[in-house]
Design a protein around this motif. Structure first.
Motif, PDB file in Angstrom:
ATOM      1  N   ILE A   1       0.835  -1.206   0.000  1.00 38.48           N
ATOM      2  CA  ILE A   1       0.000   0.000   0.000  1.00 38.48           C
ATOM      3  C   ILE A   1       0.867   1.252   0.000  1.00 38.48           C
ATOM      4  CG2 ILE A   1      -1.649   1.332   1.376  1.00 38.48           C
ATOM      5  CD1 ILE A   1      -2.873  -1.362   2.257  1.00 38.48           C
ATOM      6  N   LYS A   2       1.907   1.246   0.813  1.00 36.16           N
ATOM      7  CA  LYS A   2       2.815   2.388   0.897  1.00 36.16           C
ATOM      8  C   LYS A   2       3.519   2.628  -0.437  1.00 36.16           C
ATOM      9  CE  LYS A   2       6.898   3.969   3.466  1.00 36.16           C
ATOM     10  NZ  LYS A   2       7.883   3.587   4.532  1.00 36.16           N
ATOM     11  N   TYR A   3       3.982   1.552  -1.056  1.00 36.03           N
ATOM     12  CA  TYR A   3       4.663   1.651  -2.345  1.00 36.03           C
ATOM     13  C   TYR A   3       3.738   2.238  -3.410  1.00 36.03           C
ATOM     14  CZ  TYR A   3       6.985   0.107  -6.658  1.00 36.03           C
ATOM     15  OH  TYR A   3       7.569   0.060  -7.919  1.00 36.03           O
ATOM     16  N   THR A   4       2.516   1.718  -3.472  1.00 38.08           N
ATOM     17  CA  THR A   4       1.560   2.175  -4.476  1.00 38.08           C
ATOM     18  C   THR A   4       1.173   3.624  -4.246  1.00 38.08           C
ATOM     19  OG1 THR A   4       0.678  -0.057  -4.776  1.00 38.08           O
ATOM     20  CG2 THR A   4      -0.740   1.772  -5.437  1.00 38.08           C
ATOM     21  N   ARG A   5       0.985   4.020  -2.990  1.00 39.36           N
ATOM     22  CA  ARG A   5       0.638   5.411  -2.690  1.00 39.36           C
ATOM     23  C   ARG A   5       1.719   6.357  -3.206  1.00 39.36           C
ATOM     24  NH1 ARG A   5       0.933   5.418   2.638  1.00 39.36           N
ATOM     25  NH2 ARG A   5      -1.137   4.474   2.871  1.00 39.36           N
ATOM     26  N   ASP A   6       2.965   5.986  -3.003  1.00 34.95           N
ATOM     27  CA  ASP A   6       4.076   6.814  -3.472  1.00 34.95           C
ATOM     28  C   ASP A   6       4.071   6.922  -4.997  1.00 34.95           C
ATOM     29  OD1 ASP A   6       6.839   8.103  -3.187  1.00 34.95           O
ATOM     30  OD2 ASP A   6       7.287   6.378  -4.452  1.00 34.95           O
ATOM     31  N   ILE A   7       3.845   5.803  -5.681  1.00 30.84           N
ATOM     32  CA  ILE A   7       3.827   5.801  -7.148  1.00 30.84           C
ATOM     33  C   ILE A   7       2.743   6.731  -7.677  1.00 30.84           C
ATOM     34  CG2 ILE A   7       3.261   4.400  -9.175  1.00 30.84           C
ATOM     35  CD1 ILE A   7       6.026   3.819  -8.207  1.00 30.84           C
ATOM     36  N   GLN A   8       1.519   6.608  -7.137  1.00 29.09           N
ATOM     37  CA  GLN A   8       0.397   7.413  -7.634  1.00 29.09           C
ATOM     38  C   GLN A   8       0.601   8.893  -7.346  1.00 29.09           C
ATOM     39  OE1 GLN A   8      -2.072   6.245  -9.593  1.00 29.09           O
ATOM     40  NE2 GLN A   8      -1.042   4.264  -9.504  1.00 29.09           N
ATOM     41  N   GLU A   9       1.196   9.211  -6.205  1.00 23.12           N
ATOM     42  CA  GLU A   9       1.420  10.618  -5.864  1.00 23.12           C
ATOM     43  C   GLU A   9       2.450  11.265  -6.785  1.00 23.12           C
ATOM     44  OE1 GLU A   9       2.469  10.599  -1.761  1.00 23.12           O
ATOM     45  OE2 GLU A   9       0.397  10.402  -1.042  1.00 23.12           O
ATOM     46  N   LYS A  10       3.404  10.465  -7.263  1.00 19.62           N
ATOM     47  CA  LYS A  10       4.468  11.009  -8.099  1.00 19.62           C
ATOM     48  C   LYS A  10       4.049  11.192  -9.564  1.00 19.62           C
ATOM     49  CE  LYS A  10       7.946  11.330  -5.192  1.00 19.62           C
ATOM     50  NZ  LYS A  10       8.648  12.615  -4.932  1.00 19.62           N
ATOM     51  N   LEU A  11       3.020  10.476  -9.965  1.00 19.02           N
ATOM     52  CA  LEU A  11       2.649  10.497 -11.377  1.00 19.02           C
ATOM     53  C   LEU A  11       1.854  11.751 -11.736  1.00 19.02           C
ATOM     54  CD1 LEU A  11       1.671   6.770 -11.789  1.00 19.02           C
ATOM     55  CD2 LEU A  11       3.557   7.912 -12.954  1.00 19.02           C
ATOM     56  N   SER A  12       2.142  12.269 -12.889  1.00 19.21           N
ATOM     57  CA  SER A  12       1.338  13.380 -13.408  1.00 19.21           C
ATOM     58  C   SER A  12       0.167  12.805 -14.193  1.00 19.21           C
ATOM     59  CB  SER A  12       2.182  14.273 -14.316  1.00 19.21           C
ATOM     60  OG  SER A  12       2.680  13.519 -15.394  1.00 19.21           O
ATOM     61  N   LYS A  13      -0.828  13.613 -14.460  1.00 20.25           N
ATOM     62  CA  LYS A  13      -2.031  13.135 -15.159  1.00 20.25           C
ATOM     63  C   LYS A  13      -1.688  12.782 -16.602  1.00 20.25           C
ATOM     64  CE  LYS A  13      -6.938  13.993 -14.834  1.00 20.25           C
ATOM     65  NZ  LYS A  13      -7.989  14.946 -14.445  1.00 20.25           N
ATOM     66  N   SER A  14      -2.163  11.653 -17.073  1.00 18.46           N
ATOM     67  CA  SER A  14      -1.818  11.220 -18.422  1.00 18.46           C
ATOM     68  C   SER A  14      -2.912  10.380 -19.035  1.00 18.46           C
ATOM     69  CB  SER A  14      -0.522  10.408 -18.378  1.00 18.46           C
ATOM     70  OG  SER A  14      -0.784   9.096 -17.943  1.00 18.46           O
ATOM     71  N   TRP A  15      -2.664   9.996 -20.286  1.00 18.24           N
ATOM     72  CA  TRP A  15      -3.606   9.161 -21.040  1.00 18.24           C
ATOM     73  C   TRP A  15      -3.838   7.832 -20.349  1.00 18.24           C
ATOM     74  CZ3 TRP A  15      -2.261   4.475 -23.538  1.00 18.24           C
ATOM     75  CH2 TRP A  15      -3.222   3.968 -24.407  1.00 18.24           C
ATOM     76  N   TYR A  16      -2.872   7.369 -19.593  1.00 19.47           N
ATOM     77  CA  TYR A  16      -2.984   6.075 -18.955  1.00 19.47           C
ATOM     78  C   TYR A  16      -3.905   6.084 -17.739  1.00 19.47           C
ATOM     79  CZ  TYR A  16       1.116   4.934 -21.773  1.00 19.47           C
ATOM     80  OH  TYR A  16       1.979   4.722 -22.806  1.00 19.47           O
ATOM     81  N   PHE A  17      -4.406   7.238 -17.344  1.00 15.69           N
ATOM     82  CA  PHE A  17      -5.320   7.290 -16.207  1.00 15.69           C
ATOM     83  C   PHE A  17      -6.686   6.744 -16.599  1.00 15.69           C
ATOM     84  CE2 PHE A  17      -2.210   9.960 -14.281  1.00 15.69           C
ATOM     85  CZ  PHE A  17      -2.458   9.922 -12.919  1.00 15.69           C
TER      86      PHE A  17
ATOM     87  N   ALA B   1     -10.868   6.496 -15.804  1.00 16.83           N
ATOM     88  CA  ALA B   1     -11.834   7.582 -15.613  1.00 16.83           C
ATOM     89  C   ALA B   1     -11.823   8.116 -14.183  1.00 16.83           C
ATOM     90  CB  ALA B   1     -13.230   7.090 -15.985  1.00 16.83           C
ATOM     91  N   ASP B   2     -11.475   7.271 -13.226  1.00 17.90           N
ATOM     92  CA  ASP B   2     -11.468   7.728 -11.830  1.00 17.90           C
ATOM     93  C   ASP B   2     -10.094   8.236 -11.389  1.00 17.90           C
ATOM     94  OD1 ASP B   2     -10.204   5.317 -11.859  1.00 17.90           O
ATOM     95  OD2 ASP B   2     -11.412   4.381 -10.298  1.00 17.90           O
ATOM     96  N   GLY B   3      -9.201   8.484 -12.352  1.00 16.08           N
ATOM     97  CA  GLY B   3      -7.937   9.128 -12.040  1.00 16.08           C
ATOM     98  C   GLY B   3      -6.834   8.212 -11.544  1.00 16.08           C
ATOM     99  N   TRP B   4      -6.790   6.984 -12.026  1.00 12.27           N
ATOM    100  CA  TRP B   4      -5.776   6.028 -11.577  1.00 12.27           C
ATOM    101  C   TRP B   4      -4.810   5.716 -12.722  1.00 12.27           C
ATOM    102  CZ3 TRP B   4      -4.935   4.279  -6.722  1.00 12.27           C
ATOM    103  CH2 TRP B   4      -4.040   3.240  -6.552  1.00 12.27           C
ATOM    104  N   ASN B   5      -3.534   5.769 -12.440  1.00  8.49           N
ATOM    105  CA  ASN B   5      -2.522   5.457 -13.449  1.00  8.49           C
ATOM    106  C   ASN B   5      -1.931   4.090 -13.129  1.00  8.49           C
ATOM    107  OD1 ASN B   5       0.045   5.201 -14.778  1.00  8.49           O
ATOM    108  ND2 ASN B   5      -0.026   7.386 -15.200  1.00  8.49           N
TER     109      ASN B   5
END
Length: 614
Positions: free
Chosen positions: A503-519, A521-525
């Motif tokens: 959970i900690k690892y994933t939280r860090d990944i999502q926080e670092k990512l900028s918004k992109s095509w890979y998101f 509809a609910d904003g997940w990359n």
């Protein structure tokens, strides 16, 4: 070291099964890498690779559209443990890459470990046995090359026997999933009516229909991704000779001029195979230089001020390239309104020049309906924003003739492992567990808590967008092997990552990512990795063992205790030895060498007497 073997269990009994110590799902580059490294690094060959497709090569086996080729230098798109100095070009074609991958399997003698035309339907963890129960579906040859929706349609029309010949249940201690993210082609957009009325031919570029003639036909291409950029310029030329090609674009990609080889394509193709084959170390040097050059582009993906300045500089260069290459009428719709690096870039040598062909038209008019021999575009536009009043991009409705529709709208990247179903501890479904936490995810792109002895190769958030996919896959293979070794040597029964660390690892990944095509509809990359391959490689080389739940066997516990004891003994002996050596006038270096030989011999004798090594 390894005592595990493939074997039959319970003979003729109705509950009999085949046991595989390791099952690898997928015979693409990741699955091949895992098989080769198991054999070369762990000296272990008791595994089986299953793939539903009819041949070896994964995405390179199935993608056969015109012009399919590697868009990064092949010297970097190859295994570090199996370099190929004899590529016929700097960016080789798909068939040559398949030949390379199959050659690697032959060189490492794992071809006989690969079973094609076999679909793994599900994997279920058996808690009491500490094994995975795996359901295999043996397929009618060739049906595995169909998309899952096409297979389902065939079953509905002709029955299950048209696709599957039989079902088998086997068991395994370890599962390595190498199914990849680009597996299932996106289907027809459900909000576009009229498909059932279309009298022409329609197919996805990932399932190219070579039987279709495009001679003097009107062709509509839906999408402007990497595949479309490679095949579209060829459609108006021999042997296809399409009458017209209309390409529908939702929004513009950033297009990067493809890297050119030293001394130009012609000289490289003529001389490189000979030079690289005969000059020791040159192939590795060039690979390293390409890697370092690609790492420079990692600066595109950060959120700091220097990242923004670097992006702005690169964007100016790419816009100048676009304006110099394509007709002026396309300049507006080919100018992205987002930063370079937020979506997958296209490395191009033919698409932009191909837009100068008068038989090719690029448009951002939306596809609104399909008729028997035509499609309706508009009214409106998908890009630029229709609210932009000073835009010159067309918005009026028009009807375009269509004999052939080619879907180049990419893959469903939000459903990882699909259609493979994985059930872990306490009956939890892997995909459902991911979705309950926000979206597709995995610790180090490799593991999920509650799914013991299950490793994902090139899992969620493993694509850096600037480097080689094969490099990332190799990193994850090497990372997984460190844990597999514990299990296969009998030192550990199960391994899985701790929930709080995932959970900690994933939280860090999502926080670092900028918004992109890979998101989604609910904003997940679920695709991009926001750090450099340098960092990813380092993390894979040196696992954080305290982030994992490792259930050691009695043998493993004894080994650990012996190692700790030997460590303390070595420390004590070093102190005493140094003191005595100093008194006797012996140099520290000579004393240390003698002490190390003594400890190594004593340590090996202890381990042999305990039956822990041979």
């Amino acid at each position: 070291m390894h005592h595990e073997t493939i074997r039959k269990v319970n003979g003729y009994d109705k509950d009999g099964y085949t046991y595989y110590p390791v099952i690898i799902v997928g015979a693409g580059e990741s699955g091949i890498a895992m098989g080769c490294r198991l054999k070369s690094e762990l000296k272990f060959d008791q595994f089986r690779i299953f793939d539903r497709q009819a041949g070896i090569g994964g995405t390179w086996w199935i993608n056969r559209y015109p012009g399919v080729a590697c868009d990064i230098p092949a010297i970097f798109y190859s295994f570090s443990f199996a370099p190929n100095p004899r590529w016929t070009s700097f960016h080789p074609s798909g068939p040559e890459i398949v030949e390379y991958l199959q050659g690697v399997c032959s060189d490492f003698e794992i071809t006989d470990k690969i079973q094609c035309n076999t679909d793994i339907e599900s994997c279920r963890w058996l808690q009491d046995e500490k094994l995975w129960e795996v359901t295999l579906k043996h397929m009618v040859a060739g049906t595995g090359d169909l998309a899952s929706k096409e297979r389902q349609q065939l079953i509905e029309e002709k029955g299950e026997s048209a696709v599957y010949s039989r079902t088998e249940t086997v068991r395994a201690k370890i599962i390595a999933s190498a199914v990849g993210g680009l597996v299932e082609p996106r289907g027809w957009p459900e909000n576009i009516p009229g498909r059932e009325n279309f009298k022409g031919i329609m197919f996805h570029s990932a399932r190219w229909d070579e039987s279709v003639s495009m001679q003097d036909k009107d062709v509509v291409v839906v999408g402007t991704g990497c595949s479309a950029a490679q095949f579209l310029p060829r459609l108006t030329k021999e042997p296809y000779n399409a009458k017209s090609v209309t390409q529908l674009m939702r929004s513009p990609p950033w297009v990067v001029p493809r890297v050119q080889p030293p001394f130009g394509e012609k000289n490289w193709n003529e001389w490189a195979p000979t030079i690289l084959s005969n000059v020791p170390g040159l192939n590795k040097l060039l690979r390293t230089l390409v890697f370092l050059g690609s790492e420079r582009d990692w600066q595109l993906f950060g959120g700091e001020d220097y990242n923004a300045k670097f992006r702005a500089r690169v964007e100016d260069e790419l816009l100048r390239h676009m304006q110099h290459t394509v007709p002026e009428k396309y300049h507006e719709i080919l100018t992205p309104d987002y930063g370079v690096g937020c979506k997958r870039r296209i490395f191009d040598a033919t698409w932009f020049p191909g837009l100068n062909d008068p038989r090719v038209e690029l448009t951002t008019l939306p596809l609104t309906s399909v008729q028997e021999r035509s499609v309706t575009l508009g009214p409106g536009r998908t890009y630029p924003d229709p609210k932009k009043t000073d835009s010159k991009a067309p918005t009026d409705e028009r009807i375009v003739p269509a004999d052939v529709i080619i879907l180049a709208n990419g893959f469903d990247t939000s459903k990882w492992l699909h259609p493979l179903k994985v059930i872990g501890q306490e009956g939890k479904d892997l995909v459902t567990t991911m979705e309950e936490r926000g979206g597709a995810q995995a610790y180090q792109a490799t593991a999920m808590d509650g799914f013991p002895n299950f490793f994902i190769i090139f899992g969620p958030n493993s694509a850096t967008g600037h480097s080689s996919v094969i490099l990332a896959s190799e990193n994850m293979v090497n990372y997984s092997l460190k844990f597999m070794k514990l299990i296969l040597s009998g030192d550990a029964e199960t391994v899985d990552v701790k929930q709080e660390e995932e959970i900690k690892y994933t939280r860090d990944i999502q926080e670092k990512l900028s918004k992109s095509w890979y998101f989604t509809a609910d904003g997940w990359n679920s695709t991009a990795y926001p750090y450099s391959q340098f960092k990813f490689t380092w993390l894979c080389m040196f696992p954080k063992w305290d982030h994992w739940n490792i259930k050691y066997t009695r043998q493993g516990i004894l080994k650990q205790r012996l190692r700790k004891g030997l460590g303390l003994l070595a420390l004590a002996a070093t102190i005493v030895g140094a003191y005595r050596a100093r008194q006797a006038g012996i140099s520290v270096t000579d004393a240390a060498r003698s002490l190390w030989r003594l400890l190594r011999m004593s340590g090996n004798d202890l381990l042999r007497s305990a039956g822990l090594i041979r």
